[in-house]
Design an enzyme around this catalytic site. Sequence first.
Site, PDB file in Angstrom:
ATOM      1  N   HIS A 186      -6.221   3.078 -12.715  1.00  0.00           N
ATOM      2  CA  HIS A 186      -7.361   3.865 -13.178  1.00  0.00           C
ATOM      3  C   HIS A 186      -7.121   5.342 -12.890  1.00  0.00           C
ATOM      4  O   HIS A 186      -6.243   5.708 -12.111  1.00  0.00           O
ATOM      5  CB  HIS A 186      -8.650   3.424 -12.468  1.00  0.00           C
ATOM      6  CG  HIS A 186      -8.670   3.767 -11.012  1.00  0.00           C
ATOM      7  ND1 HIS A 186      -7.867   3.118 -10.082  1.00  0.00           N
ATOM      8  CD2 HIS A 186      -9.372   4.700 -10.311  1.00  0.00           C
ATOM      9  CE1 HIS A 186      -8.074   3.638  -8.882  1.00  0.00           C
ATOM     10  NE2 HIS A 186      -8.972   4.602  -9.002  1.00  0.00           N
ATOM     11  N   ASP A 206      -9.833   8.593 -11.737  1.00  0.00           N
ATOM     12  CA  ASP A 206     -11.156   8.670 -11.123  1.00  0.00           C
ATOM     13  C   ASP A 206     -12.181   9.320 -12.046  1.00  0.00           C
ATOM     14  O   ASP A 206     -11.940  10.404 -12.595  1.00  0.00           O
ATOM     15  CB  ASP A 206     -11.093   9.484  -9.822  1.00  0.00           C
ATOM     16  CG  ASP A 206     -10.297   8.781  -8.733  1.00  0.00           C
ATOM     17  OD1 ASP A 206     -10.276   7.536  -8.734  1.00  0.00           O
ATOM     18  OD2 ASP A 206      -9.714   9.479  -7.883  1.00  0.00           O
ATOM     19  N   HIS A 211      -3.682   5.826 -10.864  1.00  0.00           N
ATOM     20  CA  HIS A 211      -3.219   5.286  -9.592  1.00  0.00           C
ATOM     21  C   HIS A 211      -3.784   3.890  -9.365  1.00  0.00           C
ATOM     22  O   HIS A 211      -4.765   3.487  -9.983  1.00  0.00           O
ATOM     23  CB  HIS A 211      -3.560   6.215  -8.421  1.00  0.00           C
ATOM     24  CG  HIS A 211      -5.021   6.523  -8.259  1.00  0.00           C
ATOM     25  ND1 HIS A 211      -5.707   7.380  -9.098  1.00  0.00           N
ATOM     26  CD2 HIS A 211      -5.935   6.096  -7.345  1.00  0.00           C
ATOM     27  CE1 HIS A 211      -6.966   7.466  -8.717  1.00  0.00           C
ATOM     28  NE2 HIS A 211      -7.135   6.690  -7.661  1.00  0.00           N
ATOM     29  N   ARG A 225     -11.250  11.102   1.592  1.00  0.00           N
ATOM     30  CA  ARG A 225     -10.829  11.693   0.326  1.00  0.00           C
ATOM     31  C   ARG A 225     -11.730  12.868  -0.041  1.00  0.00           C
ATOM     32  O   ARG A 225     -12.962  12.789   0.077  1.00  0.00           O
ATOM     33  CB  ARG A 225     -10.886  10.653  -0.794  1.00  0.00           C
ATOM     34  CG  ARG A 225     -10.175  11.086  -2.060  1.00  0.00           C
ATOM     35  CD  ARG A 225     -10.517  10.177  -3.225  1.00  0.00           C
ATOM     36  NE  ARG A 225     -11.858  10.462  -3.739  1.00  0.00           N
ATOM     37  CZ  ARG A 225     -12.477   9.732  -4.680  1.00  0.00           C
ATOM     38  NH1 ARG A 225     -11.890   8.665  -5.175  1.00  0.00           N
ATOM     39  NH2 ARG A 225     -13.680  10.057  -5.085  1.00  0.00           N
TER      40      ARG A 225
END
Length: 292
Positions: free
Chosen positions: A117, A119, A267, A282
């Site tokens: 995917h 983000d 990723h 993150r």
Amino acid sequence: MEEYALQAVERLTTRPPEPYATLSVDPVTPLLGAEVAGLDLSQELTPQQEKELKHAFLTHHVLVFRDQDITPEQHKRFAALFGELHPVAIPAEDSDPYILEIKATKESREVAGNGWHADGTADAEPSLGSMLHITEVPEGGGGGDTLFANMHLAYELLSPAMRSFLDGLTALHDGALPWAAAGQTPPPEYDIPRTEHPVVVRHPETGRKLLFVNGPYTSHVTQLSRPESDALLQMLYAHVARTPLLQCRVRWQPRTLVFWDNRCVQHHAVWDYFPHTRYGRRVAINGTRPAA
């Protein structure tokens, strides 16, 4: 490999020497990713370091920094060199609105990012990229590696006829799809994004074309019937997942930070370490609307 694909790979791997004076850049593969040494991210970067780092980011798309002891504030300061920080979509109570905790334990029944995917592509302006700092890695086997795939190359390895066909298409990206796939309902305060984006977009800084569809968020290609759209999208997803040449693999160590370009990279965070624990933070950076 077809001749057009060979030419694309040879063009991308024939690069002039890269002009780095203040840092070291060691490619992970010839086509994607690099480990960067010579920087302490707890300190402010010099203008020359910042210039060279931004060049490395646009060249390699995925940058890996080892042995980084940074606080959340230093993490955010480093990310802010690349743009305004992107708020967490659904922040936890009393948490920093710009820091997403990434955690998996023996109680976890799913983990963030387990599948190919990019983000937040249902957003009108998906993030520029993310910086993930992992401080705890699994013990007892299973590394929780992250795979990355180059979406410029994913487009360029398609046949000329397929590229021409995709260039004129758009697709709907729906933020409710990941919730439905997990058998969940979004919380009422979540304003579910739904946005139509071109199937092929240009990178806003380099102008290079790239493939911009992904399994979790892309609902359908708007110019096609549902059966046609499903067949096309499944072919493209399989192309990304089953073409090792597109990919690099990052093996996490404690205190590793990885910065990836969400505009041109997908990723997949491999969940191969259950029931052990993995933890990190993150920070994402605001992007712009993808354009054909």
